[in-house]
Design an enzyme around this catalytic site. Structure first.
Site, PDB file in Angstrom:
ATOM      1  N   TYR A 177      41.875  39.360  41.904  1.00 22.87           N
ATOM      2  CA  TYR A 177      41.859  39.566  40.446  1.00 22.87           C
ATOM      3  C   TYR A 177      41.847  38.217  39.708  1.00 22.87           C
ATOM      4  O   TYR A 177      41.081  38.019  38.757  1.00 22.87           O
ATOM      5  CB  TYR A 177      43.106  40.384  40.099  1.00 22.87           C
ATOM      6  N   LYS A 209      38.993  36.875  37.263  1.00 20.90           N
ATOM      7  CA  LYS A 209      39.325  36.681  35.852  1.00 20.90           C
ATOM      8  C   LYS A 209      39.155  35.228  35.401  1.00 20.90           C
ATOM      9  O   LYS A 209      38.856  34.976  34.234  1.00 20.90           O
ATOM     10  CB  LYS A 209      40.761  37.147  35.587  1.00 20.90           C
TER      11      LYS A 209
END
Ligand code: NAD
Length: 297
Positions: free
Chosen positions: A166, A170
């Site tokens: 993640y 991101k």
């Protein structure tokens, strides 16, 4: 500013069937935007699929007197992203802003992470934001106007246990934004990112209930509306936003230490650690040119 800053504008919000995306879509519609509500209705881990979440957001918008249409494509394929933009243009009459909000989680420690856990998270967040932005890019360039909002995370900016996939995705978005702000400037395209903190099914299980209670998604959406609007005066910035607080988060460089000519030793680096790492008068840099100029200043 008028009461309806998005009058005659069309905004595409991905992952708008719930959580933050629904909140953004409702606010944008209340400010006059015709909204394409994209969401294939997936579970937090990206499995399944349902039409109801996007349809429900559209119903809520219509109930408040706004205009919206549902779209069920996934952002992770170029064909899906192209179809969304095509629908916005054909059915809603154009496209002025894209809010890249769709996201999933596959939290797992790096030791146990499979290639699938890695790839699927990157596909939705990073490839998805790229595909949707790319699908809108030509429209934005030819009309000399466009807004792109990315959704990054404090998890990526600062780190969080069990979220390496993640975090990579991101922060990849921040790199994408940094480069595109250079390419988009001459076409009137502004791109910015939010690092939100809000109550949603994604954070229920992660944050304690007394904190969640204070994290209304509606206290994030005004920043999305600002970044998506004509009034937006910044590009390439990332703002942390949650619980009604808004602050800029930036990558900065310290004033640094100028090494002696002719090479230097490990000991000298160790001796100058404080000057190298001291962020007291650190500043963000506008782009690669400014970063390279700083080397010789
Ligand atoms: P959420 O799970 O409620 O919303 C995510 C939405 O994205 C879901 O409706 C889901 O169906 C949709 N989605 C998933 N895969 C998709 C795909 N391939 N194509 C299109 N849509 C897809 O969670 P949320 O908290 O509202 O998250 C919204 C965004 O904000 C995410 O990008 C998330 O990573 C980011 N974020 C949230 C927080 C927070 O505190 N809630 C913090 C940092 C970042």
């Amino acid at each position: 500013m008028t009461d309806l800053p998005f009058l005659d504008q069309v905004v595409l919000v991905t992952g708008a069937g719930g959580g933050l995306g629904r909140s953004h879509a409702l606010l944008l519609a209340s400010l006059g935007a015709r909204v394409l509500v994209n969401d294939p209705g997936l579970a937090v881990d990206g499995s399944g699929g349902a039409a109801r979440p996007a349809e429900e957001t559209v119903e809520l918008i219509r109930a408040q007197g706004g205009e919206a249409l549902a779209d069920f494509h996934g952002v992770e394929t170029e064909a899906g992203a192209d179809a969304m933009v095509e629908t916005a243009r054909r059915e809603l009459g154009g496209l002025h802003a894209v809010v890249n909000n769709a996201g999933i989680l596959r939290d797992v420690t790096f030791r146990k992470q499979s290639v699938a856990d890695w790839a699927q998270v990157l596909a939705v967040h990073l490839d998805g934001s790229r595909h949707v932005t790319k699908a809108a890019w030509e429209t934005f360039c030819s009309q000399g106007y466009g807004r792109v909002v990315f959704t990054t995370s404090a998890s990526a900016l600062y780190g969080n246990f069990g979220q390496s996939n993640y975090a990579a995705a991101k922060l990849g978005l921040v790199g994408l934004m940094n480069a595109l702000k250079e390419e988009g400037a001459k076409f009137g395209i502004k791109l910015n990112a939010i690092a939100p903190m809000a109550r949603s099914r994604m954070t229920e299980g992660i944050l304690p209930p007394e904190i969640l209670e204070r994290l209304d998604p509606r206290e994030v959406s005004p920043v999305v509306a600002y970044f998506a609007s004509r009034a937006c005066a910044v590009s390439g910035q990332c703002w942390a936003v949650g619980a009604g607080r808004v602050a800029r988060a930036a990558i900065v460089e310290s004033q640094g230490w100028k090494a002696p000519a002719g090479g230097w030793s490990i000991d000298e680096i160790a001796a100058n650690l404080e000057r190298i790492t001291d962020l007291e008068s650190a500043l963000p840099l506008a782009n690669l040119m400014e970063a390279s100029a700083k080397l010789f200043s």
